[in-house]
Design a protein around this motif. Structure first.
Motif, PDB file in Angstrom:
ATOM      1  N   ILE A  56       0.772  -1.152   0.027  1.00 29.29           N
ATOM      2  CA  ILE A  56       0.029  -0.046   0.220  1.00 29.29           C
ATOM      3  C   ILE A  56       0.933   1.188  -0.032  1.00 29.29           C
ATOM      4  CG2 ILE A  56      -1.946  -1.084   1.013  1.00 29.29           C
ATOM      5  CD1 ILE A  56      -1.076   0.214   3.535  1.00 29.29           C
ATOM      6  N   LYS A  57       0.505   2.280  -0.588  1.00 33.48           N
ATOM      7  CA  LYS A  57       1.148   3.762  -0.335  1.00 33.48           C
ATOM      8  C   LYS A  57       0.323   4.640   0.669  1.00 33.48           C
ATOM      9  CE  LYS A  57       3.699   3.475  -4.641  1.00 33.48           C
ATOM     10  NZ  LYS A  57       3.725   4.205  -5.886  1.00 33.48           N
ATOM     11  N   VAL A  58       0.897   5.053   1.328  1.00 28.51           N
ATOM     12  CA  VAL A  58       0.218   6.046   2.483  1.00 28.51           C
ATOM     13  C   VAL A  58       1.147   7.251   2.662  1.00 28.51           C
ATOM     14  CG1 VAL A  58      -0.817   4.281   3.788  1.00 28.51           C
ATOM     15  CG2 VAL A  58       1.601   4.990   4.400  1.00 28.51           C
ATOM     16  N   PRO A  59       0.416   8.498   2.929  1.00 25.23           N
ATOM     17  CA  PRO A  59       1.291   9.807   2.901  1.00 25.23           C
ATOM     18  C   PRO A  59       2.600   9.504   4.076  1.00 25.23           C
ATOM     19  CG  PRO A  59      -1.391  10.162   3.071  1.00 25.23           C
ATOM     20  CD  PRO A  59      -0.900   8.833   3.249  1.00 25.23           C
ATOM     21  N   ALA A  60       3.550  10.133   3.820  1.00 25.73           N
ATOM     22  CA  ALA A  60       4.657  10.338   4.624  1.00 25.73           C
ATOM     23  C   ALA A  60       4.379  11.616   5.789  1.00 25.73           C
ATOM     24  CB  ALA A  60       6.012  10.131   4.125  1.00 25.73           C
ATOM     25  N   GLY A  61       3.706  11.688   6.549  1.00 28.54           N
ATOM     26  CA  GLY A  61       3.607  12.560   7.341  1.00 28.54           C
ATOM     27  C   GLY A  61       2.901  13.876   6.698  1.00 28.54           C
ATOM     28  N   ARG A  62       3.276  15.100   7.031  1.00 30.03           N
ATOM     29  CA  ARG A  62       2.913  16.271   6.432  1.00 30.03           C
ATOM     30  C   ARG A  62       3.644  16.514   5.346  1.00 30.03           C
ATOM     31  NH1 ARG A  62       1.289  20.343  11.360  1.00 30.03           N
ATOM     32  NH2 ARG A  62       0.088  18.895  12.469  1.00 30.03           N
ATOM     33  N   ALA A  63       4.764  15.804   4.952  1.00 33.33           N
ATOM     34  CA  ALA A  63       5.641  16.123   3.818  1.00 33.33           C
ATOM     35  C   ALA A  63       4.747  16.241   2.514  1.00 33.33           C
ATOM     36  CB  ALA A  63       6.659  15.304   3.648  1.00 33.33           C
ATOM     37  N   VAL A  64       4.970  17.251   1.438  1.00 29.48           N
ATOM     38  CA  VAL A  64       4.387  17.508   0.312  1.00 29.48           C
ATOM     39  C   VAL A  64       5.473  17.761  -0.843  1.00 29.48           C
ATOM     40  CG1 VAL A  64       2.119  18.092   0.959  1.00 29.48           C
ATOM     41  CG2 VAL A  64       3.969  19.981   0.592  1.00 29.48           C
ATOM     42  N   ASP A  65       5.302  17.399  -2.166  1.00 29.08           N
ATOM     43  CA  ASP A  65       6.303  17.729  -2.950  1.00 29.08           C
ATOM     44  C   ASP A  65       5.948  19.146  -3.707  1.00 29.08           C
ATOM     45  OD1 ASP A  65       3.897  17.744  -4.802  1.00 29.08           O
ATOM     46  OD2 ASP A  65       4.316  15.691  -5.970  1.00 29.08           O
ATOM     47  N   ARG A  66       6.457  19.476  -4.686  1.00 30.04           N
ATOM     48  CA  ARG A  66       6.623  20.788  -4.917  1.00 30.04           C
ATOM     49  C   ARG A  66       5.328  21.379  -5.734  1.00 30.04           C
ATOM     50  NH1 ARG A  66      10.869  19.906  -9.855  1.00 30.04           N
ATOM     51  NH2 ARG A  66       9.476  18.411 -11.381  1.00 30.04           N
ATOM     52  N   LYS A  67       4.343  20.127  -5.885  1.00 30.79           N
ATOM     53  CA  LYS A  67       3.000  20.662  -6.601  1.00 30.79           C
ATOM     54  C   LYS A  67       1.998  20.276  -5.486  1.00 30.79           C
ATOM     55  CE  LYS A  67       4.503  19.066 -10.971  1.00 30.79           C
ATOM     56  NZ  LYS A  67       4.146  17.981 -12.101  1.00 30.79           N
ATOM     57  N   GLY A  68       2.272  20.317  -4.181  1.00 30.96           N
ATOM     58  CA  GLY A  68       1.507  20.130  -3.239  1.00 30.96           C
ATOM     59  C   GLY A  68       0.954  19.029  -2.952  1.00 30.96           C
ATOM     60  N   ARG A  69       1.204  17.796  -3.625  1.00 31.07           N
ATOM     61  CA  ARG A  69       0.694  16.460  -3.315  1.00 31.07           C
ATOM     62  C   ARG A  69       1.694  15.755  -2.115  1.00 31.07           C
ATOM     63  NH1 ARG A  69       0.681  16.089  -9.367  1.00 31.07           N
ATOM     64  NH2 ARG A  69       2.665  15.302  -8.999  1.00 31.07           N
ATOM     65  N   PRO A  70       0.750  15.087  -1.267  1.00 34.53           N
ATOM     66  CA  PRO A  70       1.777  14.530  -0.221  1.00 34.53           C
ATOM     67  C   PRO A  70       2.733  13.433  -0.883  1.00 34.53           C
ATOM     68  CG  PRO A  70      -0.678  13.464  -0.387  1.00 34.53           C
ATOM     69  CD  PRO A  70      -0.547  14.747  -1.249  1.00 34.53           C
ATOM     70  N   LEU A  71       3.727  13.361  -0.089  1.00 34.62           N
ATOM     71  CA  LEU A  71       5.001  12.242  -0.474  1.00 34.62           C
ATOM     72  C   LEU A  71       4.182  11.154   0.170  1.00 34.62           C
ATOM     73  CD1 LEU A  71       8.161  14.234   0.586  1.00 34.62           C
ATOM     74  CD2 LEU A  71       7.116  13.832  -1.969  1.00 34.62           C
ATOM     75  N   LEU A  72       4.458  10.079  -0.755  1.00 37.12           N
ATOM     76  CA  LEU A  72       4.088   8.641  -0.283  1.00 37.12           C
ATOM     77  C   LEU A  72       5.032   7.661   0.090  1.00 37.12           C
ATOM     78  CD1 LEU A  72       1.245   8.118  -2.919  1.00 37.12           C
ATOM     79  CD2 LEU A  72       0.929   9.205  -0.588  1.00 37.12           C
ATOM     80  N   ILE A  73       4.844   6.953   1.037  1.00 36.12           N
ATOM     81  CA  ILE A  73       5.760   5.719   1.105  1.00 36.12           C
ATOM     82  C   ILE A  73       4.807   4.317   1.066  1.00 36.12           C
ATOM     83  CG2 ILE A  73       7.272   6.926   2.854  1.00 36.12           C
ATOM     84  CD1 ILE A  73       5.660   5.572   5.185  1.00 36.12           C
ATOM     85  N   LYS A  74       5.786   3.466   0.590  1.00 38.13           N
ATOM     86  CA  LYS A  74       5.247   2.100   0.211  1.00 38.13           C
ATOM     87  C   LYS A  74       5.668   1.192   1.372  1.00 38.13           C
ATOM     88  CE  LYS A  74       5.638   0.108  -3.946  1.00 38.13           C
ATOM     89  NZ  LYS A  74       6.455  -0.632  -4.856  1.00 38.13           N
ATOM     90  N   LEU A  75       4.372   0.508   1.979  1.00 38.89           N
ATOM     91  CA  LEU A  75       4.390  -0.468   2.793  1.00 38.89           C
ATOM     92  C   LEU A  75       4.323  -1.875   2.465  1.00 38.89           C
ATOM     93  CD1 LEU A  75       2.851   1.550   5.699  1.00 38.89           C
ATOM     94  CD2 LEU A  75       5.146   1.352   5.317  1.00 38.89           C
ATOM     95  N   LYS A  76       4.872  -2.955   2.671  1.00 42.02           N
ATOM     96  CA  LYS A  76       4.471  -4.179   2.323  1.00 42.02           C
ATOM     97  C   LYS A  76       4.087  -5.023   3.359  1.00 42.02           C
ATOM     98  CE  LYS A  76       7.838  -4.198  -1.447  1.00 42.02           C
ATOM     99  NZ  LYS A  76       8.280  -5.028  -2.629  1.00 42.02           N
TER     100      LYS A  76
END
Length: 84
Positions: A56-76
């Motif tokens: 699954i991919k979930v947001p990594a805290g409040r971090a966002v990319d330069r376009k304002g979308r949340p940064l995602l981390i992959k959990l297995k």
């Protein structure tokens, strides 16, 4: 208590994304309430999943990319998708 027939719901795909720009986004599925169970616990913050690969991919805290979308981390782990 009457429950809606499962035939009026589209089958859940193997790979699904919340992002409408993704090729894995299926708008018909999001007309219904979807649940994701990851390693035996219900998750409410899943942005994308893949059943066959087990992630699954979930947001990594409040971090966002330069376009304002949340940064995602992959959990297995073990992923189950279902209609609520």
């Amino acid at each position: 208590m009457t429950d809606t027939a499962p035939t009026d719901r589209p089958p859940l795909p193997d790979h699904l994304s919340v992002d409408p720009r993704s090729p894995h986004h299926v708008a018909a599925v999001f007309e219904h309430d979807i649940g994701i169970r990851f390693n035996g616990k219900d998750r409410f913050d899943v942005e994308e999943y893949c059943l066959s690969e087990g992630w699954i991919k979930v947001p990594a805290g409040r971090a966002v990319d330069r376009k304002g979308r949340p940064l995602l981390i992959k959990l297995k782990g073990t992923v189950e998708a279902f209609y609520r």
